[in-house]
Scaffold this motif. Structure first.
Motif, mmCIF file in Angstrom:
data_model
loop_
_atom_site.group_PDB
_atom_site.id
_atom_site.type_symbol
_atom_site.label_atom_id
_atom_site.label_comp_id
_atom_site.label_asym_id
_atom_site.label_seq_id
_atom_site.Cartn_x
_atom_site.Cartn_y
_atom_site.Cartn_z
ATOM 1 N N GLU A 163 112.102 -34.425 -4.025
ATOM 2 C CA GLU A 163 113.326 -33.616 -4.010
ATOM 3 C C GLU A 163 113.797 -33.349 -2.587
ATOM 4 O OE1 GLU A 163 116.508 -32.018 -5.764
ATOM 5 O OE2 GLU A 163 114.851 -32.957 -6.833
ATOM 6 N N ILE A 164 112.878 -33.078 -1.674
ATOM 7 C CA ILE A 164 113.245 -32.857 -0.270
ATOM 8 C C ILE A 164 113.840 -34.122 0.334
ATOM 9 C CG2 ILE A 164 112.296 -32.428 2.043
ATOM 10 C CD1 ILE A 164 110.370 -30.443 0.673
ATOM 11 N N ILE A 165 113.256 -35.266 0.038
ATOM 12 C CA ILE A 165 113.791 -36.532 0.540
ATOM 13 C C ILE A 165 115.181 -36.786 -0.025
ATOM 14 C CG2 ILE A 165 113.496 -39.052 0.453
ATOM 15 C CD1 ILE A 165 110.470 -38.534 0.694
ATOM 16 N N ARG A 166 115.386 -36.478 -1.292
ATOM 17 C CA ARG A 166 116.699 -36.657 -1.925
ATOM 18 C C ARG A 166 117.731 -35.746 -1.262
ATOM 19 N NH1 ARG A 166 116.370 -35.522 -7.886
ATOM 20 N NH2 ARG A 166 115.318 -37.509 -7.869
ATOM 21 N N ILE A 167 117.369 -34.498 -0.997
ATOM 22 C CA ILE A 167 118.297 -33.559 -0.358
ATOM 23 C C ILE A 167 118.640 -34.021 1.051
ATOM 24 C CG2 ILE A 167 118.437 -31.223 0.605
ATOM 25 C CD1 ILE A 167 116.952 -30.268 -1.923
ATOM 26 N N LEU A 168 117.654 -34.470 1.810
ATOM 27 C CA LEU A 168 117.919 -34.959 3.164
ATOM 28 C C LEU A 168 118.802 -36.199 3.153
ATOM 29 C CD1 LEU A 168 114.474 -34.424 4.907
ATOM 30 C CD2 LEU A 168 116.588 -33.138 5.259
ATOM 31 N N LEU A 169 118.583 -37.081 2.192
ATOM 32 C CA LEU A 169 119.415 -38.279 2.091
ATOM 33 C C LEU A 169 120.867 -37.913 1.787
ATOM 34 C CD1 LEU A 169 119.528 -41.382 2.009
ATOM 35 C CD2 LEU A 169 119.052 -41.232 -0.419
ATOM 36 N N ILE A 170 121.074 -36.995 0.869
ATOM 37 C CA ILE A 170 122.435 -36.560 0.539
ATOM 38 C C ILE A 170 123.088 -35.900 1.747
ATOM 39 C CG2 ILE A 170 123.788 -34.958 -0.875
ATOM 40 C CD1 ILE A 170 121.733 -35.437 -3.120
ATOM 41 N N LEU A 171 122.335 -35.066 2.467
ATOM 42 C CA LEU A 171 122.874 -34.392 3.647
ATOM 43 C C LEU A 171 123.250 -35.389 4.738
ATOM 44 C CD1 LEU A 171 123.525 -31.672 4.906
ATOM 45 C CD2 LEU A 171 121.183 -31.594 5.753
ATOM 46 N N ILE A 172 122.423 -36.387 4.951
ATOM 47 C CA ILE A 172 122.725 -37.419 5.954
ATOM 48 C C ILE A 172 123.977 -38.192 5.573
ATOM 49 C CG2 ILE A 172 121.907 -39.608 6.929
ATOM 50 C CD1 ILE A 172 119.075 -38.364 6.887
ATOM 51 N N ILE A 173 124.114 -38.526 4.305
ATOM 52 C CA ILE A 173 125.309 -39.239 3.841
ATOM 53 C C ILE A 173 126.551 -38.375 4.036
ATOM 54 C CG2 ILE A 173 126.471 -40.149 1.791
ATOM 55 C CD1 ILE A 173 123.682 -41.131 0.873
ATOM 56 N N GLY A 220 131.196 -25.356 7.247
ATOM 57 C CA GLY A 220 132.211 -24.389 6.849
ATOM 58 C C GLY A 220 133.197 -24.942 5.847
ATOM 59 N N ASN A 221 133.088 -26.214 5.558
ATOM 60 C CA ASN A 221 133.993 -26.876 4.633
ATOM 61 C C ASN A 221 133.723 -26.398 3.201
ATOM 62 O OD1 ASN A 221 135.591 -28.624 3.215
ATOM 63 N ND2 ASN A 221 134.726 -30.479 4.106
ATOM 64 N N TYR A 222 134.780 -26.080 2.466
ATOM 65 C CA TYR A 222 134.613 -25.597 1.095
ATOM 66 C C TYR A 222 133.998 -26.653 0.184
ATOM 67 C CZ TYR A 222 137.295 -21.447 2.231
ATOM 68 O OH TYR A 222 137.704 -20.273 2.775
ATOM 69 N N GLY A 223 134.331 -27.895 0.396
ATOM 70 C CA GLY A 223 133.746 -28.967 -0.412
ATOM 71 C C GLY A 223 132.239 -29.034 -0.245
ATOM 72 N N PHE A 224 131.775 -28.851 0.971
ATOM 73 C CA PHE A 224 130.341 -28.849 1.262
ATOM 74 C C PHE A 224 129.644 -27.694 0.550
ATOM 75 C CE2 PHE A 224 126.679 -27.675 3.880
ATOM 76 C CZ PHE A 224 126.056 -28.905 4.048
ATOM 77 N N ILE A 225 130.233 -26.511 0.646
ATOM 78 C CA ILE A 225 129.652 -25.323 0.026
ATOM 79 C C ILE A 225 129.639 -25.450 -1.491
ATOM 80 C CG2 ILE A 225 129.968 -22.836 -0.301
ATOM 81 C CD1 ILE A 225 131.162 -22.847 2.598
ATOM 82 N N ILE A 226 130.727 -25.909 -2.069
ATOM 83 C CA ILE A 226 130.810 -26.073 -3.525
ATOM 84 C C ILE A 226 129.828 -27.134 -4.002
ATOM 85 C CG2 ILE A 226 132.308 -26.872 -5.396
ATOM 86 C CD1 ILE A 226 134.619 -25.492 -3.881
ATOM 87 N N PHE A 227 129.711 -28.237 -3.277
ATOM 88 C CA PHE A 227 128.789 -29.290 -3.678
ATOM 89 C C PHE A 227 127.353 -28.779 -3.720
ATOM 90 C CE2 PHE A 227 125.657 -32.479 -2.502
ATOM 91 C CZ PHE A 227 125.828 -33.386 -3.539
ATOM 92 N N TRP A 228 126.896 -28.124 -2.659
ATOM 93 C CA TRP A 228 125.505 -27.683 -2.609
ATOM 94 C C TRP A 228 125.240 -26.538 -3.582
ATOM 95 C CZ3 TRP A 228 121.795 -30.646 -1.214
ATOM 96 C CH2 TRP A 228 122.039 -31.655 -0.305
ATOM 97 N N SER A 229 126.220 -25.689 -3.806
ATOM 98 C CA SER A 229 126.050 -24.630 -4.809
ATOM 99 C C SER A 229 125.902 -25.217 -6.198
ATOM 100 C CB SER A 229 127.241 -23.667 -4.781
ATOM 101 O OG SER A 229 127.373 -23.073 -3.527
ATOM 102 N N SER A 230 126.762 -26.170 -6.535
ATOM 103 C CA SER A 230 126.672 -26.789 -7.856
ATOM 104 C C SER A 230 125.410 -27.641 -7.974
ATOM 105 C CB SER A 230 127.914 -27.627 -8.147
ATOM 106 O OG SER A 230 128.045 -28.665 -7.203
ATOM 107 N N TYR A 231 124.972 -28.249 -6.891
ATOM 108 C CA TYR A 231 123.748 -29.041 -6.909
ATOM 109 C C TYR A 231 122.551 -28.164 -7.254
ATOM 110 C CZ TYR A 231 120.087 -32.239 -5.335
ATOM 111 O OH TYR A 231 118.973 -33.039 -5.278
ATOM 112 N N ILE A 232 122.488 -26.990 -6.643
ATOM 113 C CA ILE A 232 121.381 -26.062 -6.918
ATOM 114 C C ILE A 232 121.410 -25.612 -8.369
ATOM 115 C CG2 ILE A 232 120.521 -23.736 -6.398
ATOM 116 C CD1 ILE A 232 121.358 -24.282 -3.476
ATOM 117 N N VAL A 233 122.597 -25.284 -8.877
ATOM 118 C CA VAL A 233 122.712 -24.848 -10.274
ATOM 119 C C VAL A 233 122.277 -25.954 -11.226
ATOM 120 C CG1 VAL A 233 124.378 -24.175 -12.060
ATOM 121 C CG2 VAL A 233 124.478 -23.117 -9.803
ATOM 122 N N VAL A 234 122.699 -27.182 -10.971
ATOM 123 C CA VAL A 234 122.351 -28.307 -11.844
ATOM 124 C C VAL A 234 120.852 -28.582 -11.804
ATOM 125 C CG1 VAL A 234 122.619 -30.804 -12.132
ATOM 126 C CG2 VAL A 234 124.614 -29.373 -11.799
#
Length: 68
Positions: A7-17, A40-54
């Protein structure tokens, strides 16, 4: 432990992309890029918030499925 590492590797890969795409887009539209604009981008915040919920929802669903 193996699942946490995966999971940590997956999160780092998504962040790098996300960082690479942000740099590419800022280069294409001739805008200054820095980490503050990325995080500070809203898309970034929404993506990671929804990722955590999912991820939490999937974990709960798997536990409920195994419980029955």
């Amino acid at each position: 432990m193996k699942r946490a590492r995966r999971e940590i590797i997956r999160i780092l890969l998504i962040l790098i992309i996300q960082i690479l795409i942000s740099i590419l887009l800022s280069y294409l539209i001739d805008e200054k890029w820095n980490f503050k604009t990325l995080f500070g981008n809203y898309g970034f915040i929404i993506f990671w918030s929804s990722y955590i919920v999912v991820i939490i929802s999937i974990g709960i669903a798997k536990k409920l499925k195994n419980y029955k």
